[in-house]
Design an enzyme around this catalytic site. Structure first.
Site, PDB file in Angstrom:
ATOM      1  N   GLU A  32      10.068  15.557  15.874  1.00  0.00           N
ATOM      2  CA  GLU A  32      10.220  15.655  14.420  1.00  0.00           C
ATOM      3  C   GLU A  32       9.178  16.627  13.854  1.00  0.00           C
ATOM      4  O   GLU A  32       7.991  16.528  14.174  1.00  0.00           O
ATOM      5  CB  GLU A  32      10.018  14.275  13.796  1.00  0.00           C
ATOM      6  CG  GLU A  32      10.297  14.264  12.313  1.00  0.00           C
ATOM      7  CD  GLU A  32      10.051  12.897  11.667  1.00  0.00           C
ATOM      8  OE1 GLU A  32       9.043  12.256  12.006  1.00  0.00           O
ATOM      9  OE2 GLU A  32      10.860  12.492  10.823  1.00  0.00           O
ATOM     10  N   THR A  36       2.728   5.892  14.038  1.00  0.00           N
ATOM     11  CA  THR A  36       2.116   4.821  13.241  1.00  0.00           C
ATOM     12  C   THR A  36       2.897   3.529  13.455  1.00  0.00           C
ATOM     13  O   THR A  36       2.299   2.453  13.602  1.00  0.00           O
ATOM     14  CB  THR A  36       2.102   5.184  11.741  1.00  0.00           C
ATOM     15  OG1 THR A  36       1.690   6.534  11.596  1.00  0.00           O
ATOM     16  CG2 THR A  36       1.187   4.286  10.957  1.00  0.00           C
ATOM     17  N   CYS A  73      13.236  11.815   6.098  1.00  0.00           N
ATOM     18  CA  CYS A  73      13.533  11.408   7.475  1.00  0.00           C
ATOM     19  C   CYS A  73      15.009  11.601   7.810  1.00  0.00           C
ATOM     20  O   CYS A  73      15.378  11.614   8.977  1.00  0.00           O
ATOM     21  CB  CYS A  73      13.096   9.974   7.710  1.00  0.00           C
ATOM     22  SG  CYS A  73      13.742   8.857   6.470  1.00  0.00           S
ATOM     23  N   GLU A  93      10.901   1.586   9.616  1.00  0.00           N
ATOM     24  CA  GLU A  93      11.767   2.753   9.383  1.00  0.00           C
ATOM     25  C   GLU A  93      10.945   3.974   9.747  1.00  0.00           C
ATOM     26  O   GLU A  93      10.017   4.338   9.025  1.00  0.00           O
ATOM     27  CB  GLU A  93      12.180   2.821   7.909  1.00  0.00           C
ATOM     28  CG  GLU A  93      12.992   1.652   7.432  1.00  0.00           C
ATOM     29  CD  GLU A  93      14.284   1.461   8.206  1.00  0.00           C
ATOM     30  OE1 GLU A  93      14.813   2.450   8.744  1.00  0.00           O
ATOM     31  OE2 GLU A  93      14.750   0.318   8.287  1.00  0.00           O
ATOM     32  N   LYS A 124       0.840  -1.197   0.000  1.00  0.00           N
ATOM     33  CA  LYS A 124       0.000   0.000   0.000  1.00  0.00           C
ATOM     34  C   LYS A 124       0.880   1.254   0.000  1.00  0.00           C
ATOM     35  O   LYS A 124       1.657   1.461   0.928  1.00  0.00           O
ATOM     36  CB  LYS A 124      -0.901   0.035   1.245  1.00  0.00           C
ATOM     37  CG  LYS A 124      -2.014   1.081   1.103  1.00  0.00           C
ATOM     38  CD  LYS A 124      -2.738   1.339   2.398  1.00  0.00           C
ATOM     39  CE  LYS A 124      -2.086   2.437   3.196  1.00  0.00           C
ATOM     40  NZ  LYS A 124      -2.059   3.763   2.551  1.00  0.00           N
ATOM     41  N   GLY A 138       7.355   5.222   7.796  1.00  0.00           N
ATOM     42  CA  GLY A 138       6.378   6.270   8.098  1.00  0.00           C
ATOM     43  C   GLY A 138       6.646   6.861   9.462  1.00  0.00           C
ATOM     44  O   GLY A 138       7.762   6.760   9.987  1.00  0.00           O
ATOM     45  N   THR A 172       6.673   7.696  13.524  1.00  0.00           N
ATOM     46  CA  THR A 172       6.958   6.859  14.698  1.00  0.00           C
ATOM     47  C   THR A 172       5.667   6.420  15.395  1.00  0.00           C
ATOM     48  O   THR A 172       5.554   5.273  15.847  1.00  0.00           O
ATOM     49  CB  THR A 172       7.910   7.612  15.653  1.00  0.00           C
ATOM     50  OG1 THR A 172       9.178   7.705  14.994  1.00  0.00           O
ATOM     51  CG2 THR A 172       8.090   6.901  16.973  1.00  0.00           C
TER      52      THR A 172
HETATM   53  O1  TXE Z   1       2.697   9.093   8.078  1.00  0.00           O
HETATM   54  P1  TXE Z   1       2.009   7.773   8.449  1.00  0.00           P
HETATM   55  P2  TXE Z   1       1.990  10.401   7.682  1.00  0.00           P
HETATM   56  C1  TXE Z   1       6.547  11.150   9.730  1.00  0.00           C
HETATM   57  C2  TXE Z   1       6.543  12.635   9.757  1.00  0.00           C
HETATM   58  C3  TXE Z   1       5.144  12.977   9.429  1.00  0.00           C
HETATM   59  C4  TXE Z   1       4.415  11.898  10.154  1.00  0.00           C
HETATM   60  C5  TXE Z   1       3.045  11.635   9.674  1.00  0.00           C
HETATM   61  O2  TXE Z   1       6.856  13.075  11.038  1.00  0.00           O
HETATM   62  O3  TXE Z   1       4.769  14.229   9.883  1.00  0.00           O
HETATM   63  O4  TXE Z   1       5.235  10.773   9.945  1.00  0.00           O
HETATM   64  O5  TXE Z   1       3.029  11.393   8.289  1.00  0.00           O
HETATM   65  C6  TXE Z   1       0.044   4.165   6.422  1.00  0.00           C
HETATM   66  N1  TXE Z   1      -1.797   0.757   9.749  1.00  0.00           N
HETATM   67  N2  TXE Z   1       6.996  10.574   8.500  1.00  0.00           N
HETATM   68  O6  TXE Z   1       0.713  10.720   8.325  1.00  0.00           O
HETATM   69  O7  TXE Z   1       0.644   8.028   8.958  1.00  0.00           O
HETATM   70  C7  TXE Z   1      -0.303   5.388   5.614  1.00  0.00           C
HETATM   71  O8  TXE Z   1      -1.472   5.181   4.872  1.00  0.00           O
HETATM   72  C8  TXE Z   1      -1.121   0.577   8.618  1.00  0.00           C
HETATM   73  C9  TXE Z   1       8.300  10.035   8.509  1.00  0.00           C
HETATM   74  O9  TXE Z   1       1.929  10.315   6.206  1.00  0.00           O
HETATM   75  O10 TXE Z   1       2.955   7.032   9.286  1.00  0.00           O
HETATM   76  C10 TXE Z   1       0.939   5.517   4.748  1.00  0.00           C
HETATM   77  O11 TXE Z   1       0.872   4.605   3.669  1.00  0.00           O
HETATM   78  N3  TXE Z   1      -0.702   1.570   7.837  1.00  0.00           N
HETATM   79  C11 TXE Z   1       8.532   9.122   7.378  1.00  0.00           C
HETATM   80  C12 TXE Z   1       2.055   5.101   5.704  1.00  0.00           C
HETATM   81  O12 TXE Z   1       1.418   4.322   6.708  1.00  0.00           O
HETATM   82  C13 TXE Z   1      -0.942   2.818   8.235  1.00  0.00           C
HETATM   83  C14 TXE Z   1       7.946   9.533   6.096  1.00  0.00           C
HETATM   84  C15 TXE Z   1       2.793   6.271   6.369  1.00  0.00           C
HETATM   85  O13 TXE Z   1       1.830   7.104   7.000  1.00  0.00           O
HETATM   86  C16 TXE Z   1      -1.660   3.081   9.432  1.00  0.00           C
HETATM   87  C17 TXE Z   1       6.585  10.027   6.238  1.00  0.00           C
HETATM   88  C18 TXE Z   1      -2.076   1.978  10.206  1.00  0.00           C
HETATM   89  N4  TXE Z   1      -2.727   2.115  11.359  1.00  0.00           N
HETATM   90  C19 TXE Z   1       6.187  10.544   7.420  1.00  0.00           C
HETATM   91  N5  TXE Z   1      -1.750   4.417   9.579  1.00  0.00           N
HETATM   92  C20 TXE Z   1       9.936   8.652   7.204  1.00  0.00           C
HETATM   93  N6  TXE Z   1      10.545   8.131   8.265  1.00  0.00           N
HETATM   94  O14 TXE Z   1      10.461   8.683   6.106  1.00  0.00           O
HETATM   95  C21 TXE Z   1      -1.143   4.980   8.511  1.00  0.00           C
HETATM   96  N7  TXE Z   1      -0.669   4.014   7.695  1.00  0.00           N
END
Ligand code: TXE
Length: 484
Positions: free
Chosen positions: A388, A233, A285, A251, A176, A229, A231
């Protein structure tokens, strides 16, 4: 290969809507308007994807690595041949400059696929000889059906970084992409069809994290999860997946220190520090958001860095001169603005930038633009220096000793990467040893060799991606002991 208005799931080799036929709006962040729609998938779609993957697994996992290599190499070639289309789609979907997608995101996507397609040909396992008695050898077999979930900041780049090693190792995948940037994953599904990837080997389910994403995490037969994604999540995913004994690679976020000593190559450091602070609007990140500068060069650094930051061009993602495009979504823009406001409440002195969105004229009037922000005068332990932000916001702080700056650098819950600027090789080595981070760059930033382990410590994640680490993650070791 042009983007469509209605994105489809890719299940069992076919492009299909969600079973519910519901769609979610997909916004172009540079113009602030809906421009396409993605399937609002749920548990039923994930189940369908899982069943297709399960049917495909026996053939894919046993077809031999040479055949898998050929198909994946063809897929990489198709992405490369359609570089401009993929880059334009990535720019429209995420707000990033077209030139960045063209030179970084999309090249890295086809490199990821080619890298792991060839890596599997060189992958070997160990044997342990018990003299005169027995020989042990380790079988490394594909896990089965695995889940890959990726974020919006480097959409196709990070999506392929997970999918490629999983497929090369012989797994079938339910994946996804982020609901905020789904377009290039959809174009990837079309490329998979063109490349002749057998039906069901890769299934791409679009939709929201808590719904479609959570359904992948909760699926009892999806045995491993690779996630990039936030932390928070990651914490939720671990809470669901760990009691099910799934293999997990997480990650997560970072709050990376950039440590600058007075003996550094100043010009090189300034140019790279601009990149490490504001590339992709700070939405990487690995960006260095806490900049610590040795006191003898602090004032010089501040003046030069702020002057150059103010010269950065924010705006039209398709203009050659643009440095910073749009922030990826309205919600994220609002989050960053809240962080800027908090930094002011915490006593920060804003040296440049603003807590107001940048209002463009014409086509981009409603877009989510922000000028890069530099703060000084903030305590080490305040939220701005600990949490962050994931936007174009950095703090600068002077330091006097190695010991002091190491304490600053290691003060957060995160431990993804760190950058050190010095010409003193002994000091570089000492500091690298003591930094709590999964990756340390000395006199450079984001210089990546795909063979190296990639990942963080503390709240920045669990496990490592990259090179053989990724192939080890996506295979199950089995020891076979033969007595003779
Ligand atoms: O990330 P999410 P978001 C950090 C950064 C940002 C914050 C939120 O601080 O402000 O994360 O970003 C999926 N079960 N990073 O909201 O929510 C979601 O659909 C399974 C750091 O975009 O973590 C997407 O595909 N999946 C990071 C993915 O997880 C779930 C890069 C990431 O979304 C889910 C991006 C669940 N319960 C954001 N909830 C890095 N380290 O590179 C969400 N998702």
């Amino acid at each position: 290969m042009s983007p469509d208005k209605y994105i489809k799931n890719y299940i069992d080799g076919a492009l299909v809507p969600a079973l519910s036929t519901n769609y979610i709006d997909n916004v172009n962040p540079a113009i602030g308007q809906v421009y396409s729609h993605i399937p609002d998938s749920d548990t039923d779609d994930v189940q369908r994807a899982y069943e297709a993957a399960e049917r495909a697994f026996p053939t894919w996992s046993k077809m031999g690595m040479q055949k898998r290599f050929r198909i994946l190499a063809r897929l990489a070639d198709i992405i490369e041949q359609n570089l401009d289309d993929f880059a334009a789609a990535e720019s429209i979907d995420s707000g990033k400059p077209f030139k960045t997608a063209l030179s970084i995101d999309i090249p890295r996507a086809h490199q990821n696929i080619r890298f792991f397609a060839t890596a599997i040909l060189h992958f070997a396992s160990e044997s342990h000889h018990m003299e005169g008695e027995a020989v042990n050898f380790t079988l490394r077999q594909p896990i089965g059906i695995v889940g890959c979930i990726s974020p919006w900041n480097l959409p196709l780049y990070l999506f392929t970084w997970k999918i490629a090693p999983a497929l090369a190792a012989g797994n079938c995948v339910v994946a996804k992409p982020s609901e905020i940037t789904p377009m290039t994953a959809y174009m990837l599904s079309k490329a998979c069809i063109e490349a002749g990837l057998p039906n069901g080997v890769l299934n791409i389910v679009h939709g929201e994290g808590p719904k479609a994403g959570q359904a992948i995490i909760e699926h009892p037969k999806i045995k491993a999860i690779s996630f990039t994604g936030g932390t928070n999540t990651g914490r939720k995913i671990a809470a669901t997946a760990a009691p099910m004994f799934k293999k997990l690679s997480l990650e997560l976020g970072g709050k990376n220190p950039n440590i600058i000593f007075a003996d550094c190559d100043f010009d090189q450091m300034i140019l790279t520090t601009l990149r490490s602070s504001f590339s992709n609007n700070g939405q990487i990140c690995l960006c260095g958001s806490r900049i610590y500068v040795e006191r003898p060069i602090y004032e010089r650094f501040k003046e030069e860095f702020v002057k150059k930051t103010q010269l950065m061009k924010v705006g039209d993602p398709f203009s050659e001169v643009t440095d910073l495009g749009a922030i990826s979504s309205k919600a994220h823009l609002e989050k960053i603005i809240n962080c800027i406001n908090l930094a002011e409440v915490e006593g920060g002195n804003m040296l440049c930038g603003s807590n107001e969105p940048l209002r463009m004229k014409g086509e981009y009037e409603q877009g989510y633009f922000l000028r890069p922000v530099v703060f000084e005068g903030l305590p080490i332990d305040c939220r701005t220096n600990q949490e962050e932000i994931f936007g174009p916001v950095v703090t600068i702080t002077p330091f006097d000793t190695e010991e002091e700056v190491l304490a600053y650098a290691n003060s957060t819950d995160y431990g993804l990467s760190a950058t050190v600027w010095t010409k003193d090789i002994s000091r570089a080595q000492r500091i690298s040893e003591s930094l709590q981070a999964g990756i340390v760059w000395v006199n450079c930033w984001l210089l990546r060799d795909l063979r190296t382990p990639f990942g963080g410590v503390k709240h920045s994640g669990v496990g490592r991606e990259g090179g053989l680490e990724a192939l080890r993650f996506f295979t199950e070791p089995k020891n076979v002991c033969i007595k003779y």
